[in-house]
Design an enzyme around this catalytic site. Sequence first.
Site, PDB file in Angstrom:
ATOM      1  N   SER A  66       0.867  -1.173   0.000  1.00 49.56           N
ATOM      2  CA  SER A  66       0.000   0.000   0.000  1.00 49.56           C
ATOM      3  C   SER A  66       0.906   1.225   0.000  1.00 49.56           C
ATOM      4  CB  SER A  66      -0.911  -0.009   1.227  1.00 49.56           C
ATOM      5  OG  SER A  66      -1.874   1.022   1.107  1.00 49.56           O
ATOM      6  N   GLU A  67       0.592   2.196  -0.867  1.00 49.64           N
ATOM      7  CA  GLU A  67       1.562   3.267  -1.110  1.00 49.64           C
ATOM      8  C   GLU A  67       1.792   4.185   0.087  1.00 49.64           C
ATOM      9  OE1 GLU A  67      -1.095   2.348  -2.856  1.00 49.64           O
ATOM     10  OE2 GLU A  67      -1.999   4.007  -3.975  1.00 49.64           O
ATOM     11  N   ASN A  68       0.923   4.132   1.104  1.00 51.97           N
ATOM     12  CA  ASN A  68       1.178   4.944   2.300  1.00 51.97           C
ATOM     13  C   ASN A  68       2.229   4.323   3.215  1.00 51.97           C
ATOM     14  OD1 ASN A  68      -0.668   2.898   2.958  1.00 51.97           O
ATOM     15  ND2 ASN A  68      -1.481   4.027   4.676  1.00 51.97           N
TER      16      ASN A  68
ATOM     17  N   SER B 196       8.383   3.809   0.173  1.00 45.51           N
ATOM     18  CA  SER B 196       7.242   3.152  -0.452  1.00 45.51           C
ATOM     19  C   SER B 196       7.256   3.352  -1.968  1.00 45.51           C
ATOM     20  CB  SER B 196       5.940   3.705   0.137  1.00 45.51           C
ATOM     21  OG  SER B 196       4.843   2.952  -0.304  1.00 45.51           O
TER      22      SER B 196
END
Lengths: 231, 218
Positions: free
Chosen positions: B45-47, B87
Amino acid sequence: MKKNQTIEQAIAAIPSGARVMIGGFGNPGTPFSLIHELLRQGQTGLTLIKNDANEAGHGISKLIENGQVSRLITTHIGLNKRAIDLMNQGQLDIEFHPQGILAEKIRTAGAGSFGFLTDIGLDSEITRPEDLLDWQGQTYKVEMALSADFALLHAAEADWLGNLVYRGSAINFSPLMAMAADHVIVETPSLAAPGHFRPEHIHTPGAFVDSVVSLAQLTSDYGIIDHHVRR
Amino acid sequence: MSVAERILSRAVNEITPGSIVNLGIGLPSRIMHYLPDDFDVQIHSENGILGAWKQAAPEAMDPFLIDAAGAYVSLGQGASLFDSAVSFAIIRRARLDLTMIGAFEVDSAGNLANWKIPGKFSPGIGGAMELAQKTRRIVVLTNHTDKYGKPKILHTCRLPLTAKACVSRIITDLAVIDVTGDGLVVREKLVDISDAELQEKTEAELNFATGEGPHDTA
């Protein structure tokens, strides 16, 4: 040196017109208490730099809705219809970047460099001809570093020296912003004496932090958002 | 089965054991709930999560742990948490095997438009551009036509592009279509529909694979 300050003292250092980075991706990492004090003190003409605009009525959206923000540098505001409306009405100036490019621009400033070369968005409308650089047979996009006057951050734990530990997905932009802003203000619900952390477990070393505000408790702002719970 | 369920139950088969996968916000993020609980995958997940998993039990939900869509995820065994620069280094260094993502338009060259409708919808780029440009394999999940019945699979995208020539496969509520050097090739139909009818709902020219079963994945 103890960096503890009251929340009033810490936020009073911010003048109107300042450029302020604010940690957080959605709720996690958003320093709601520092934002609330900035709302109370009422500084205006702020340029905010944050991944998103929180949701309407929450976090930095309160500052936007209160007319304290003239410009927002961000990646995505899809969860905040109020901010989208203000943008569409021309009342809020917004600059969008791809999310990892915004992170890298901040990281680059934090590392004391001035820019980097990328191929992200090279073929897209976000790239202007003047952003391009031909170098040794390749074409790149130049991305300049992004710094700020202040950063407002939330740390799960901190000590008096400003050593910080983040938790869960609340890391996101915070360690990058801690490095890229000239004056870094941190709120934490858990302030410890130096020596509390194993040194290699510290995410942000205290050298980057100017001011630590101890929170007596976390308000409901920091809790679970019901409409994000899948039933 | 709803249109969304039809797309999702086919799309889940795209995830191969041992892979690293990003599931875009909206329809793709719901694929997670179609995976068996012991499935060997690391969801990025990009966070700042590698190893995000299904929504935590009510008593274990952590307000400081969400995925990029805002869901209160749990963490799988061996998960890691990191900052946004790391990320996106994972994304730009092409360490993701697969991203499944939504689309406003996709075309016969594999161009993707999913971030902006000028004058109508411009909430920002988020992570879409970097995911589309750098993931090894992009599978688009979309309704075959828009809410007015107009095709979303076009000769050439008309909206601002997210990334050029990035899409490998398109899964709609009607068919599974691959983007190949010879144009769009229909691999599977998910409903009872004739070639002519499917073509009628598609602006781009479709090629219909012959003698290839539903398990062919090119």
